[in-house]
Design a protein around this motif. Structure first.
Motif, PDB file in Angstrom:
ATOM      1  N   GLY A 336       7.634 -11.655  24.037  1.00  0.00           N
ATOM      2  CA  GLY A 336       6.860 -10.945  25.049  1.00  0.00           C
ATOM      3  C   GLY A 336       5.769 -11.810  25.634  1.00  0.00           C
ATOM      4  O   GLY A 336       5.623 -11.920  26.863  1.00  0.00           O
ATOM      5  N   ALA A 337       5.004 -12.462  24.761  1.00  0.00           N
ATOM      6  CA  ALA A 337       3.931 -13.344  25.226  1.00  0.00           C
ATOM      7  C   ALA A 337       4.501 -14.508  26.025  1.00  0.00           C
ATOM      8  O   ALA A 337       3.884 -14.968  27.001  1.00  0.00           O
ATOM      9  CB  ALA A 337       3.129 -13.863  24.040  1.00  0.00           C
ATOM     10  N   GLY A 338       5.683 -14.990  25.642  1.00  0.00           N
ATOM     11  CA  GLY A 338       6.301 -16.092  26.371  1.00  0.00           C
ATOM     12  C   GLY A 338       6.701 -15.706  27.776  1.00  0.00           C
ATOM     13  O   GLY A 338       6.472 -16.454  28.743  1.00  0.00           O
ATOM     14  N   ILE A 339       7.303 -14.537  27.925  1.00  0.00           N
ATOM     15  CA  ILE A 339       7.708 -14.071  29.254  1.00  0.00           C
ATOM     16  C   ILE A 339       6.478 -13.861  30.134  1.00  0.00           C
ATOM     17  O   ILE A 339       6.461 -14.239  31.308  1.00  0.00           O
ATOM     18  CB  ILE A 339       8.526 -12.776  29.121  1.00  0.00           C
ATOM     19  CG1 ILE A 339       9.865 -13.073  28.430  1.00  0.00           C
ATOM     20  CG2 ILE A 339       8.769 -12.138  30.484  1.00  0.00           C
ATOM     21  CD1 ILE A 339      10.649 -11.837  28.050  1.00  0.00           C
ATOM     22  N   GLY A 340       5.439 -13.273  29.568  1.00  0.00           N
ATOM     23  CA  GLY A 340       4.205 -13.081  30.326  1.00  0.00           C
ATOM     24  C   GLY A 340       3.574 -14.393  30.741  1.00  0.00           C
ATOM     25  O   GLY A 340       3.070 -14.532  31.868  1.00  0.00           O
ATOM     26  N   SER A 341       3.613 -15.379  29.852  1.00  0.00           N
ATOM     27  CA  SER A 341       3.048 -16.695  30.167  1.00  0.00           C
ATOM     28  C   SER A 341       3.795 -17.355  31.318  1.00  0.00           C
ATOM     29  O   SER A 341       3.186 -17.965  32.210  1.00  0.00           O
ATOM     30  CB  SER A 341       3.092 -17.600  28.930  1.00  0.00           C
ATOM     31  OG  SER A 341       2.295 -17.073  27.897  1.00  0.00           O
ATOM     32  N   LEU A 342       5.120 -17.253  31.313  1.00  0.00           N
ATOM     33  CA  LEU A 342       5.908 -17.819  32.411  1.00  0.00           C
ATOM     34  C   LEU A 342       5.573 -17.141  33.733  1.00  0.00           C
ATOM     35  O   LEU A 342       5.456 -17.810  34.774  1.00  0.00           O
ATOM     36  CB  LEU A 342       7.398 -17.670  32.110  1.00  0.00           C
ATOM     37  CG  LEU A 342       7.982 -18.634  31.075  1.00  0.00           C
ATOM     38  CD1 LEU A 342       9.437 -18.279  30.788  1.00  0.00           C
ATOM     39  CD2 LEU A 342       7.887 -20.076  31.565  1.00  0.00           C
ATOM     40  N   ALA A 343       5.404 -15.825  33.693  1.00  0.00           N
ATOM     41  CA  ALA A 343       5.034 -15.106  34.914  1.00  0.00           C
ATOM     42  C   ALA A 343       3.681 -15.589  35.440  1.00  0.00           C
ATOM     43  O   ALA A 343       3.500 -15.797  36.643  1.00  0.00           O
ATOM     44  CB  ALA A 343       5.001 -13.603  34.646  1.00  0.00           C
ATOM     45  N   GLY A 344       2.724 -15.773  34.524  1.00  0.00           N
ATOM     46  CA  GLY A 344       1.416 -16.273  34.936  1.00  0.00           C
ATOM     47  C   GLY A 344       1.480 -17.677  35.493  1.00  0.00           C
ATOM     48  O   GLY A 344       0.782 -18.014  36.460  1.00  0.00           O
ATOM     49  N   MET A 345       2.328 -18.519  34.902  1.00  0.00           N
ATOM     50  CA  MET A 345       2.473 -19.887  35.384  1.00  0.00           C
ATOM     51  C   MET A 345       2.976 -19.911  36.824  1.00  0.00           C
ATOM     52  O   MET A 345       2.418 -20.605  37.683  1.00  0.00           O
ATOM     53  CB  MET A 345       3.451 -20.653  34.500  1.00  0.00           C
ATOM     54  CG  MET A 345       3.664 -22.096  34.920  1.00  0.00           C
ATOM     55  SD  MET A 345       5.067 -22.911  34.097  1.00  0.00           S
ATOM     56  CE  MET A 345       6.441 -22.136  34.953  1.00  0.00           C
ATOM     57  N   PHE A 346       4.020 -19.142  37.117  1.00  0.00           N
ATOM     58  CA  PHE A 346       4.562 -19.123  38.473  1.00  0.00           C
ATOM     59  C   PHE A 346       3.565 -18.522  39.456  1.00  0.00           C
ATOM     60  O   PHE A 346       3.432 -18.995  40.594  1.00  0.00           O
ATOM     61  CB  PHE A 346       5.878 -18.345  38.505  1.00  0.00           C
ATOM     62  CG  PHE A 346       7.034 -19.089  37.905  1.00  0.00           C
ATOM     63  CD1 PHE A 346       7.502 -20.264  38.478  1.00  0.00           C
ATOM     64  CD2 PHE A 346       7.648 -18.630  36.749  1.00  0.00           C
ATOM     65  CE1 PHE A 346       8.561 -20.962  37.911  1.00  0.00           C
ATOM     66  CE2 PHE A 346       8.705 -19.322  36.181  1.00  0.00           C
ATOM     67  CZ  PHE A 346       9.166 -20.491  36.769  1.00  0.00           C
ATOM     68  N   TYR A 347       2.862 -17.501  39.028  1.00  0.00           N
ATOM     69  CA  TYR A 347       1.900 -16.833  39.907  1.00  0.00           C
ATOM     70  C   TYR A 347       0.809 -17.800  40.358  1.00  0.00           C
ATOM     71  O   TYR A 347       0.535 -17.942  41.553  1.00  0.00           O
ATOM     72  CB  TYR A 347       1.289 -15.641  39.168  1.00  0.00           C
ATOM     73  CG  TYR A 347       0.300 -14.834  39.973  1.00  0.00           C
ATOM     74  CD1 TYR A 347       0.708 -14.102  41.060  1.00  0.00           C
ATOM     75  CD2 TYR A 347      -1.047 -14.799  39.620  1.00  0.00           C
ATOM     76  CE1 TYR A 347      -0.197 -13.345  41.803  1.00  0.00           C
ATOM     77  CE2 TYR A 347      -1.962 -14.050  40.338  1.00  0.00           C
ATOM     78  CZ  TYR A 347      -1.526 -13.325  41.435  1.00  0.00           C
ATOM     79  OH  TYR A 347      -2.431 -12.588  42.158  1.00  0.00           O
TER      80      TYR A 347
END
Length: 503
Positions: A336-347
């Motif tokens: 979960g934290a990994g998916i959220g981190s990827l979303a933040g990176m792209f954003y």
């Protein structure tokens, strides 16, 4: 901190405020000096192929890619065997709750020591020697982790693996600042920044299955294979990027070719190497203690990082107790934290550079504070506590495991947005000393990331998962306005002569 000799030679004729503006200019490329014995980039500077900012896109992204993989690999090592901690404790006969968390977080404590040495060294001898030497020592101590026969030995070698593994995390931001102009820096920093957040997330996922299949020692054998491979690639593919070192080499070559012993780099200093080292080695702590921007940003991101590491070091125990996850499935709880981190990176990676390009297109010169727009910092600051509330109360009442996973995804998103915004801001504000300012930030961040989790299990036992994580969320809420304030008023503080340092 002025970037060229003509500026240095006229500093006595300029006002203090003009000097402050020069120091905080996000462009720090050296220029060819008027003195014919001072060597700079060939004119025009934006065409000199030796200048890292003029390298081809392929060469730049090759360097960014290698650095990014190493920044992913070393944090991966911080938590990859976390799902196997109960097995390690049983094998070594330990029942200590402190050992249970410290054997994971002591690696991050090493992250707090290494930057004090490697950041300054990279600004004296260049980035490349620091990368190569530290990569080799990281491999050595990873091997020693795999052969450890007791808890004390494992703790000691994990600490030293963290010390040497942090080199690219410390200096990588400086390498990116060396190569990338400001309007292209956000995307590169996004890719590079994802490692310290995503590594500790992906590690337990793969580690859980590996430990189930082959045992916990194979975590370190896999890390040795991966780190050995990327070290060989780094020896072949990485290039030196630090302008003072490159110009010093150019001056040395020209002295040999021309016989003119007066030639020197226009970024050279009259100080001895010993004096330069003495100045450089205290620079990160000087920035951390005496520069309000660095101090407050470091405190904020360090506490946020510590909160995240409390989750990372306790996921295995929480999901085992509440949802009966085994070692392999407990590793999946980090996704979960990994998916959220990827979303933040792209954003951030997409919107930060786009925002800066719009400012440049409008005819206004961008400032470092343009890296802290509210449309980035507000979602990041508020997502961190929101995710903690969701995670805490859903696990407290044993709601379906997907709900706490959503909470950790929201937290991971907020953490990545904050880390990227703040790191790019600090790099833009202190470009010529980017490695030192990242080191200053990394020291406090790593210390809190290592020490705060030590009390996590006891806190959950006394307060429960609901109120324990709510306490963490309230702390995050109290700190949320920090990046907003710097986005509004940071330039006034940054350009105030009262806070200028002789670096």
């Amino acid at each position: 901190m002025a970037a060229s000799i003509p500026e240095k030679s006229s500093v006595n004729e300029e006002t203090q405020m003009q000097d402050v503006e020069k120091q905080s200019d996000i462009s720090t490329e050296p220029t060819t000096a008027l003195d014919p014995n001072l060597i700079g980039w060939d004119e025009p500077e934006d065409k000199d192929p030796a200048n890292p900012q003029n390298w081809s896109s392929g060469k730049k992204w090759l360097n960014v890619g290698i650095l990014s993989f190493i920044t992913f690999l070393t944090p991966l090592a911080s938590s990859m065997f976390a799902p196997g901690v109960p097995i390690v404790l049983e094998e070594f006969g330990s029942t200590s709750s402190t050992d249970a968390t410290f054997v994971v977080s002591i690696f991050v404590l090493g992250f707090g020591i290494g930057p004090l040495i490697f950041g300054p060294l990279s600004e004296i001898y260049g980035r490349l020697p620091v990368y190569h030497i530290c990569n080799l020592f990281f491999i050595l101590f990873t091997v020693l982790c795999g052969v450890a026969q007791n808890m004390d030995t494992l703790l000691a070698v994990r600490f030293f693996a963290g010390c040497f593994g942090v080199a690219v995390i410390t200096c990588g931001g400086g390498s990116i600042a060396d190569m990338m102009p400001p309007q292209e820096r956000g995307g590169a920093m996004a890719i590079w920044s994802v490692g310290p957040i995503l590594g500790p997330v992906i590690g337990p996922v793969t580690g859980g299955f590996l430990i189930d299949a082959l045992g916990w020692r194979w975590v370190f054998w896999l890390l040795t294979i991966l780190s050995g491979t990327i070290t060989v690639i780094a020896f072949v593919g990485l290039s030196e990027t630090y302008a003072p070192v490159l110009l010093a080499r150019k001056a040395a070559r020209l002295r040999k070719e021309t016989g003119n012993t007066e030639l020197q780099s226009n970024l050279a200093t009259d100080q001895s190497k010993k004096a330069v080292f003495a100045t450089a080695i205290v620079r990160p702590m000087k920035l951390l203690v005496c520069c309000p921007i660095v101090t407050l940003m470091a405190v904020y991101i360090s506490i946020a990082y510590g909160l995240l590491y409390i989750l990372f070091t306790t996921f295995t125990f929480v999901f085992d107790d509440v949802y009966n996850f085994g070692p392999s499935t407990a590793g999946l709880s980090f996704l979960g934290a990994g998916i959220g981190s990827l979303a933040g990176m792209f954003y951030v990676g997409v919107l930060s550079d786009r925002h800066l390009k719009k400012i440049i297109a409008s005819g206004r010169k961008p400032t470092p504070e343009d890296r802290l727009p509210l449309f980035l910092t507000v979602p990041g600051s508020l997502s961190l506590p929101a995710g903690l509330f969701i995670y805490g109360w859903s696990t407290n009442y044993a709601v379906h495991w997907i709900v706490p996973e959503i909470g950790t995804a929201v937290t991971g998103y907020g953490m990545m947005v904050l880390v990227m915004c703040i790191q790019v801001y600090l790099v833009d504000a202190f470009s010529i000393h980017a490695a030192s300012v990242i080191a200053a930030n990394a020291v406090l961040r790593s210390v809190l990331g290592a020490l705060l989790p030590l009390c996590a299990l006891d806190m959950y036992e006394k307060l429960g998962l609901g109120w324990g994580n709510s306490l963490l969320a309230f702390i995050a809420v109290a700190l949320a306005p920090v990046p907003w304030i710097f986005g509004w008023w940071g330039e006034r503080l940054r350009t105030n002569p009262k806070y200028q340092l002789n670096l």
